[in-house]
Design a protein around this motif. Structure first.
Motif, PDB file in Angstrom:
ATOM      1  N   ALA A  95      12.339 -22.152  47.984  1.00 35.76           N
ATOM      2  CA  ALA A  95      13.357 -21.104  47.923  1.00 35.76           C
ATOM      3  C   ALA A  95      13.688 -20.711  46.486  1.00 35.76           C
ATOM      4  CB  ALA A  95      14.631 -21.564  48.633  1.00 35.76           C
ATOM      5  N   TYR A  96      13.329 -21.557  45.511  1.00 29.78           N
ATOM      6  CA  TYR A  96      13.610 -21.226  44.116  1.00 29.78           C
ATOM      7  C   TYR A  96      12.818 -19.998  43.658  1.00 29.78           C
ATOM      8  CZ  TYR A  96      15.605 -25.956  43.821  1.00 29.78           C
ATOM      9  OH  TYR A  96      16.345 -27.096  44.017  1.00 29.78           O
ATOM     10  N   ALA A  97      11.654 -19.797  44.249  1.00 30.58           N
ATOM     11  CA  ALA A  97      10.811 -18.637  43.917  1.00 30.58           C
ATOM     12  C   ALA A  97      10.015 -18.289  45.165  1.00 30.58           C
ATOM     13  CB  ALA A  97       9.889 -18.959  42.742  1.00 30.58           C
ATOM     14  N   PRO A  98      10.637 -17.609  46.134  1.00 34.88           N
ATOM     15  CA  PRO A  98      10.013 -17.391  47.439  1.00 34.88           C
ATOM     16  C   PRO A  98       8.667 -16.681  47.378  1.00 34.88           C
ATOM     17  CG  PRO A  98      12.345 -16.802  47.489  1.00 34.88           C
ATOM     18  CD  PRO A  98      11.992 -17.037  46.059  1.00 34.88           C
ATOM     19  N   GLU A  99       8.440 -15.862  46.345  1.00 32.66           N
ATOM     20  CA  GLU A  99       7.175 -15.135  46.248  1.00 32.66           C
ATOM     21  C   GLU A  99       6.002 -16.072  45.946  1.00 32.66           C
ATOM     22  OE1 GLU A  99       9.809 -14.680  44.383  1.00 32.66           O
ATOM     23  OE2 GLU A  99      10.580 -12.636  44.583  1.00 32.66           O
ATOM     24  N   ILE A 100       6.292 -17.224  45.378  1.00 27.18           N
ATOM     25  CA  ILE A 100       5.246 -18.183  45.037  1.00 27.18           C
ATOM     26  C   ILE A 100       4.949 -19.034  46.269  1.00 27.18           C
ATOM     27  CG2 ILE A 100       4.629 -20.145  43.569  1.00 27.18           C
ATOM     28  CD1 ILE A 100       6.427 -18.992  41.395  1.00 27.18           C
ATOM     29  N   GLU A 101       3.858 -18.731  46.936  1.00 24.72           N
ATOM     30  CA  GLU A 101       3.532 -19.440  48.180  1.00 24.72           C
ATOM     31  C   GLU A 101       3.243 -20.916  47.933  1.00 24.72           C
ATOM     32  OE1 GLU A 101       0.634 -17.511  50.628  1.00 24.72           O
ATOM     33  OE2 GLU A 101       1.349 -15.510  50.095  1.00 24.72           O
ATOM     34  N   ASP A 133      16.110 -14.969  33.781  1.00 20.56           N
ATOM     35  CA  ASP A 133      16.031 -14.044  34.907  1.00 20.56           C
ATOM     36  C   ASP A 133      17.026 -14.480  35.988  1.00 20.56           C
ATOM     37  OD1 ASP A 133      15.344 -12.545  37.146  1.00 20.56           O
ATOM     38  OD2 ASP A 133      13.185 -12.743  36.832  1.00 20.56           O
ATOM     39  N   PRO A 134      17.999 -13.619  36.346  1.00 21.98           N
ATOM     40  CA  PRO A 134      18.976 -13.998  37.373  1.00 21.98           C
ATOM     41  C   PRO A 134      18.330 -14.381  38.707  1.00 21.98           C
ATOM     42  CG  PRO A 134      19.669 -12.010  36.246  1.00 21.98           C
ATOM     43  CD  PRO A 134      18.269 -12.271  35.803  1.00 21.98           C
ATOM     44  N   LEU A 135      17.171 -13.788  39.011  1.00 25.12           N
ATOM     45  CA  LEU A 135      16.487 -14.110  40.264  1.00 25.12           C
ATOM     46  C   LEU A 135      15.789 -15.465  40.213  1.00 25.12           C
ATOM     47  CD1 LEU A 135      14.885 -10.632  41.079  1.00 25.12           C
ATOM     48  CD2 LEU A 135      16.994 -11.626  41.994  1.00 25.12           C
ATOM     49  N   ARG A 136      15.731 -16.055  39.048  1.00 26.33           N
ATOM     50  CA  ARG A 136      15.074 -17.357  38.883  1.00 26.33           C
ATOM     51  C   ARG A 136      16.057 -18.412  38.368  1.00 26.33           C
ATOM     52  NH1 ARG A 136      11.775 -15.547  41.871  1.00 26.33           N
ATOM     53  NH2 ARG A 136       9.623 -14.954  41.348  1.00 26.33           N
ATOM     54  N   ALA A 137      17.344 -18.201  38.595  1.00 24.50           N
ATOM     55  CA  ALA A 137      18.355 -19.131  38.068  1.00 24.50           C
ATOM     56  C   ALA A 137      18.167 -20.533  38.627  1.00 24.50           C
ATOM     57  CB  ALA A 137      19.755 -18.612  38.381  1.00 24.50           C
ATOM     58  N   ARG A 153       7.558 -24.361  32.557  1.00 26.27           N
ATOM     59  CA  ARG A 153       7.737 -22.941  32.863  1.00 26.27           C
ATOM     60  C   ARG A 153       6.426 -22.169  32.758  1.00 26.27           C
ATOM     61  NH1 ARG A 153       9.872 -23.938  27.793  1.00 26.27           N
ATOM     62  NH2 ARG A 153       9.448 -22.476  26.078  1.00 26.27           N
ATOM     63  N   HIS A 154       5.519 -22.642  31.947  1.00 20.50           N
ATOM     64  CA  HIS A 154       4.206 -22.003  31.813  1.00 20.50           C
ATOM     65  C   HIS A 154       3.500 -21.912  33.164  1.00 20.50           C
ATOM     66  CE1 HIS A 154       0.049 -21.371  30.573  1.00 20.50           C
ATOM     67  NE2 HIS A 154      -0.283 -22.523  31.098  1.00 20.50           N
ATOM     68  N   GLU A 155       3.525 -23.001  33.917  1.00 23.97           N
ATOM     69  CA  GLU A 155       2.826 -23.010  35.201  1.00 23.97           C
ATOM     70  C   GLU A 155       3.502 -22.094  36.222  1.00 23.97           C
ATOM     71  OE1 GLU A 155       0.503 -27.156  35.469  1.00 23.97           O
ATOM     72  OE2 GLU A 155       2.678 -27.361  35.684  1.00 23.97           O
ATOM     73  N   PHE A 156       4.798 -21.929  36.102  1.00 20.78           N
ATOM     74  CA  PHE A 156       5.479 -21.039  37.045  1.00 20.78           C
ATOM     75  C   PHE A 156       5.313 -19.578  36.651  1.00 20.78           C
ATOM     76  CE2 PHE A 156       7.155 -25.019  38.423  1.00 20.78           C
ATOM     77  CZ  PHE A 156       7.329 -24.833  39.781  1.00 20.78           C
ATOM     78  N   ALA A 157       5.207 -19.289  35.355  1.00 20.77           N
ATOM     79  CA  ALA A 157       4.867 -17.928  34.948  1.00 20.77           C
ATOM     80  C   ALA A 157       3.469 -17.572  35.437  1.00 20.77           C
ATOM     81  CB  ALA A 157       4.954 -17.799  33.429  1.00 20.77           C
ATOM     82  N   PHE A 158       2.551 -18.533  35.351  1.00 16.18           N
ATOM     83  CA  PHE A 158       1.201 -18.323  35.866  1.00 16.18           C
ATOM     84  C   PHE A 158       1.218 -18.160  37.387  1.00 16.18           C
ATOM     85  CE2 PHE A 158      -2.281 -20.992  37.782  1.00 16.18           C
ATOM     86  CZ  PHE A 158      -3.220 -19.961  37.865  1.00 16.18           C
ATOM     87  N   SER A 159       1.961 -18.996  38.088  1.00 19.36           N
ATOM     88  CA  SER A 159       2.022 -18.923  39.550  1.00 19.36           C
ATOM     89  C   SER A 159       2.611 -17.599  40.006  1.00 19.36           C
ATOM     90  CB  SER A 159       2.844 -20.091  40.105  1.00 19.36           C
ATOM     91  OG  SER A 159       2.231 -21.339  39.802  1.00 19.36           O
ATOM     92  N   GLU A 160       3.654 -17.137  39.324  1.00 17.44           N
ATOM     93  CA  GLU A 160       4.233 -15.829  39.630  1.00 17.44           C
ATOM     94  C   GLU A 160       3.167 -14.739  39.558  1.00 17.44           C
ATOM     95  OE1 GLU A 160       8.859 -15.226  38.267  1.00 17.44           O
ATOM     96  OE2 GLU A 160       7.280 -14.974  36.785  1.00 17.44           O
ATOM     97  N   ALA A 162      -0.063 -15.012  39.742  1.00 17.56           N
ATOM     98  CA  ALA A 162      -1.130 -15.178  40.734  1.00 17.56           C
ATOM     99  C   ALA A 162      -0.718 -14.676  42.117  1.00 17.56           C
ATOM    100  CB  ALA A 162      -1.551 -16.637  40.805  1.00 17.56           C
ATOM    101  N   TRP A 163       0.534 -14.949  42.500  1.00 13.28           N
ATOM    102  CA  TRP A 163       0.979 -14.609  43.848  1.00 13.28           C
ATOM    103  C   TRP A 163       1.605 -13.221  43.930  1.00 13.28           C
ATOM    104  CZ3 TRP A 163      -0.988 -17.378  47.545  1.00 13.28           C
ATOM    105  CH2 TRP A 163      -1.271 -18.734  47.348  1.00 13.28           C
ATOM    106  N   SER A 164       1.423 -12.411  42.901  1.00 11.39           N
ATOM    107  CA  SER A 164       1.956 -11.048  42.916  1.00 11.39           C
ATOM    108  C   SER A 164       0.805 -10.061  42.757  1.00 11.39           C
ATOM    109  CB  SER A 164       2.957 -10.849  41.769  1.00 11.39           C
ATOM    110  OG  SER A 164       2.293 -10.940  40.514  1.00 11.39           O
ATOM    111  N   GLY A 165       1.022  -8.838  43.136  1.00 10.74           N
ATOM    112  CA  GLY A 165       0.049  -7.797  42.878  1.00 10.74           C
ATOM    113  C   GLY A 165      -1.171  -7.800  43.769  1.00 10.74           C
ATOM    114  N   GLY A 166      -1.146  -8.551  44.841  1.00 13.67           N
ATOM    115  CA  GLY A 166      -2.271  -8.532  45.766  1.00 13.67           C
ATOM    116  C   GLY A 166      -3.508  -9.260  45.293  1.00 13.67           C
ATOM    117  N   TRP A 167      -3.361 -10.157  44.329  1.00 13.51           N
ATOM    118  CA  TRP A 167      -4.505 -10.939  43.868  1.00 13.51           C
ATOM    119  C   TRP A 167      -4.944 -11.922  44.950  1.00 13.51           C
ATOM    120  CZ3 TRP A 167      -6.322  -8.855  39.601  1.00 13.51           C
ATOM    121  CH2 TRP A 167      -5.445  -8.253  38.702  1.00 13.51           C
ATOM    122  N   ARG A 168      -6.234 -12.147  45.034  1.00 11.20           N
ATOM    123  CA  ARG A 168      -6.778 -13.124  45.980  1.00 11.20           C
ATOM    124  C   ARG A 168      -6.754 -14.500  45.326  1.00 11.20           C
ATOM    125  NH1 ARG A 168     -12.297  -9.927  46.752  1.00 11.20           N
ATOM    126  NH2 ARG A 168     -11.899  -9.836  44.509  1.00 11.20           N
TER     127      ARG A 168
END
Length: 238
Positions: A95-101, A133-137, A153-160, A162-168
């Motif tokens: 739930a901390y970053a729902p877009e990151i599967e 980022d308020p959405l990542r508090a 935080r590096h790995e979560f910036a990378f994960s964000e 990867a899981w955005s923009g329709g990347w496979r």
């Protein structure tokens, strides 16, 4: 092969001649983390890589087999990495970053040129803005609970990215890349050897090398390539 070396003037290039002679292009670039103190800011230089496929590695990674079959297995993926399952043992909540599967490990990344440029183009700015980022508090609070400087935080910036923009996205399995989980004295080196590569983590590097040297099933060609018993831990990325 395109090699980008992040180094201060006067770095000992002669020590790395055997690697550099294999490269088609070698660039030496100044460190981007002088001001921030965050080494991962240097990933911004990945925008300069000119190959179709990129394999980004922490230098504490040991190969046990060729990379080509791995690239073939993930030929349809824009980006592939190991799942970062350790975060759940430290209380991470999706739930901390729902877009990151699934949070991804940033130590071994196989990616297409297009994704590489996209991710690197977000840096180093996202390493900082992720924490404000308020959405990542909740994510920022969790990261600081793990390390005061929110090192991961590096790995979560990378994960964000990867899981955005329709990347496979592809997930590397244990036969593709084994990630040290329980510590070198609590794992069976034969399981490491069954994978294409093994991500050790720098602080555990020397002990992992000792375990591999002591393991009877370690092949002779690998034993000959392993660094000396008391070699310093590796640093940086490749």
């Amino acid at each position: 092969m395109h090699v980008i070396i992040v180094a201060e003037p006067g770095w000992p290039a002669a020590r790395h001649r055997s690697l550099l002679e294999l490269a088609d292009l070698v660039e030496t670039v100044p460190p981007r983390h002088r001001a921030s103190g965050y080494f991962q800011d240097n990933c911004v230089y990945l925008r300069r890589v000119r190959t179709e496929r990129v394999l980004y590695l922490d230098s504490d990674t040991i190969f046990f087999g060729p990379v080509r079959p791995l690239a073939d297995r993930f030929a349809e993926a824009d980006v592939a990495a190991c799942a970062n399952r350790w975060v759940f043992r430290r209380g991470y909540d999706l739930a901390y970053a729902p877009e990151i599967e699934m949070p991804l490990n940033g130590g071994v990344i196989l990616m297409r040129h297009e994704f590489c440029r996209h991710w690197a183009g977000l840096l180093p700015e996202r390493h900082g803005s992720l924490l404000t980022d308020p959405l990542r508090a909740n994510l920022a609070a969790w990261l600081r609970s793990v390390t005061p400087d929110a090192y991961h935080r590096h790995e979560f910036a990378f994960s964000e990215a990867a899981w955005s923009g329709g990347w496979r996205v592809g997930l590397l399995g244990p036969l593709d890349c084994r990630v040290l989980t329980s510590g070198p004295d609590h794992e069976d080196p034969r399981r490491w050897l069954a994978s294409t590569m093994f991500h050790t983590y720098g602080g555990q590097w020397a002990r992992c090398v000792q375990r591999l040297r002591a393991e009877p099933s370690t092949p002779g060609w690998l034993r000959a390539l392993l660094p000396p018993e008391h070699s310093p831990r590796p640093g940086g990325r490749a």
